[in-house]
Design a protein around this motif. Structure first.
Motif, mmCIF file in Angstrom:
data_model
loop_
_atom_site.group_PDB
_atom_site.id
_atom_site.type_symbol
_atom_site.label_atom_id
_atom_site.label_comp_id
_atom_site.label_asym_id
_atom_site.label_seq_id
_atom_site.Cartn_x
_atom_site.Cartn_y
_atom_site.Cartn_z
ATOM 1 N N ASN A 146 4.039 10.413 77.450
ATOM 2 C CA ASN A 146 4.118 10.141 76.437
ATOM 3 C C ASN A 146 3.738 9.678 74.901
ATOM 4 O O ASN A 146 3.664 10.180 73.640
ATOM 5 C CB ASN A 146 4.250 12.002 75.718
ATOM 6 C CG ASN A 146 3.300 12.262 77.015
ATOM 7 O OD1 ASN A 146 2.279 12.765 77.320
ATOM 8 N ND2 ASN A 146 3.970 13.502 77.186
ATOM 9 N N MET A 147 4.250 8.005 75.328
ATOM 10 C CA MET A 147 4.233 7.580 73.897
ATOM 11 C C MET A 147 3.081 6.076 73.335
ATOM 12 O O MET A 147 2.643 6.266 74.356
ATOM 13 C CB MET A 147 5.697 6.454 74.396
ATOM 14 C CG MET A 147 5.993 5.279 73.227
ATOM 15 S SD MET A 147 7.230 4.197 73.616
ATOM 16 C CE MET A 147 5.809 3.366 73.509
ATOM 17 N N GLU A 148 2.636 6.746 71.999
ATOM 18 C CA GLU A 148 1.905 5.480 71.601
ATOM 19 C C GLU A 148 2.396 4.097 70.796
ATOM 20 O O GLU A 148 3.466 4.887 70.682
ATOM 21 C CB GLU A 148 0.583 6.541 71.015
ATOM 22 C CG GLU A 148 -0.420 6.056 70.139
ATOM 23 C CD GLU A 148 -1.148 6.401 69.141
ATOM 24 O OE1 GLU A 148 -1.921 6.051 68.246
ATOM 25 O OE2 GLU A 148 -1.365 7.947 69.485
ATOM 26 N N ARG A 149 2.333 3.576 71.209
ATOM 27 C CA ARG A 149 2.375 2.228 70.268
ATOM 28 C C ARG A 149 1.969 2.056 69.511
ATOM 29 O O ARG A 149 0.651 1.233 69.964
ATOM 30 C CB ARG A 149 2.789 1.553 71.565
ATOM 31 C CG ARG A 149 3.492 0.239 71.029
ATOM 32 C CD ARG A 149 3.644 -0.663 72.435
ATOM 33 N NE ARG A 149 4.626 -2.041 72.575
ATOM 34 C CZ ARG A 149 4.599 -2.333 74.015
ATOM 35 N NH1 ARG A 149 4.283 -2.088 75.083
ATOM 36 N NH2 ARG A 149 5.392 -4.223 73.715
ATOM 37 N N VAL A 150 2.352 1.610 68.449
ATOM 38 C CA VAL A 150 1.816 0.927 67.319
ATOM 39 C C VAL A 150 2.068 -0.420 66.675
ATOM 40 O O VAL A 150 3.054 -0.359 66.391
ATOM 41 C CB VAL A 150 1.077 1.725 66.189
ATOM 42 C CG1 VAL A 150 0.648 1.337 64.871
ATOM 43 C CG2 VAL A 150 0.666 3.018 66.808
ATOM 44 N N ARG A 151 1.527 -1.588 66.652
ATOM 45 C CA ARG A 151 1.720 -3.005 66.480
ATOM 46 C C ARG A 151 1.587 -2.801 65.140
ATOM 47 O O ARG A 151 0.392 -2.702 63.904
ATOM 48 C CB ARG A 151 1.497 -3.621 66.871
ATOM 49 C CG ARG A 151 1.902 -3.830 68.473
ATOM 50 C CD ARG A 151 1.746 -5.133 69.285
ATOM 51 N NE ARG A 151 2.833 -6.124 69.327
ATOM 52 C CZ ARG A 151 2.691 -7.172 68.556
ATOM 53 N NH1 ARG A 151 1.571 -7.949 68.344
ATOM 54 N NH2 ARG A 151 4.027 -7.922 68.109
ATOM 55 N N ILE A 152 2.830 -3.210 64.064
ATOM 56 C CA ILE A 152 2.775 -3.111 62.270
ATOM 57 C C ILE A 152 3.223 -4.606 62.166
ATOM 58 O O ILE A 152 4.417 -4.741 62.414
ATOM 59 C CB ILE A 152 3.633 -2.173 62.065
ATOM 60 C CG1 ILE A 152 2.311 -0.807 62.455
ATOM 61 C CG2 ILE A 152 3.528 -1.996 60.249
ATOM 62 C CD1 ILE A 152 3.598 0.274 61.725
#
Length: 88
Positions: free
Chosen positions: A57-63
């Motif tokens: 259930n992990m959402e990964r957002v690159r910043i």
């Protein structure tokens, strides 16, 4: 990271290197957000990929930014966090 004493960094790395909770991650049902720094020289992409494989259930957002992404790019982190919260 230049302002953090080397001993502190070394101790944190030592603790992390002795900690492995991957087997427990699949049991976590709560949605999770991982803010991934584009220029992180501390946490490898491979390690994040591994987390993603074990945490369904992990959402990964690159910043854009370095390891301490919350301090380096707080606006983008706040926006990503807000979007994540609104989506769940």
């Amino acid at each position: 990271i230049n302002d953090v004493p080397a001993l502190t960094v070394n101790r944190r790395i030592e603790v992390l290197s002795k900690t492995n909770l991957l087997s427990a991650l699949p049991a976590i049902e709560t949605p999770c957000l991982l803010l991934e720094s584009t220029q992180d020289r501390v946490v490898s992409r491979g390690r994040i990929d591994e987390l993603e494989r074990h945490l369904p259930n992990m959402e990964r957002v690159r910043i854009a930014g370095p390891h301490l992404i919350l301090q380096a790019n707080p606006g983008a982190c706040a926006a990503a966090t807000g979007e994540f919260i609104n989506s769940v």
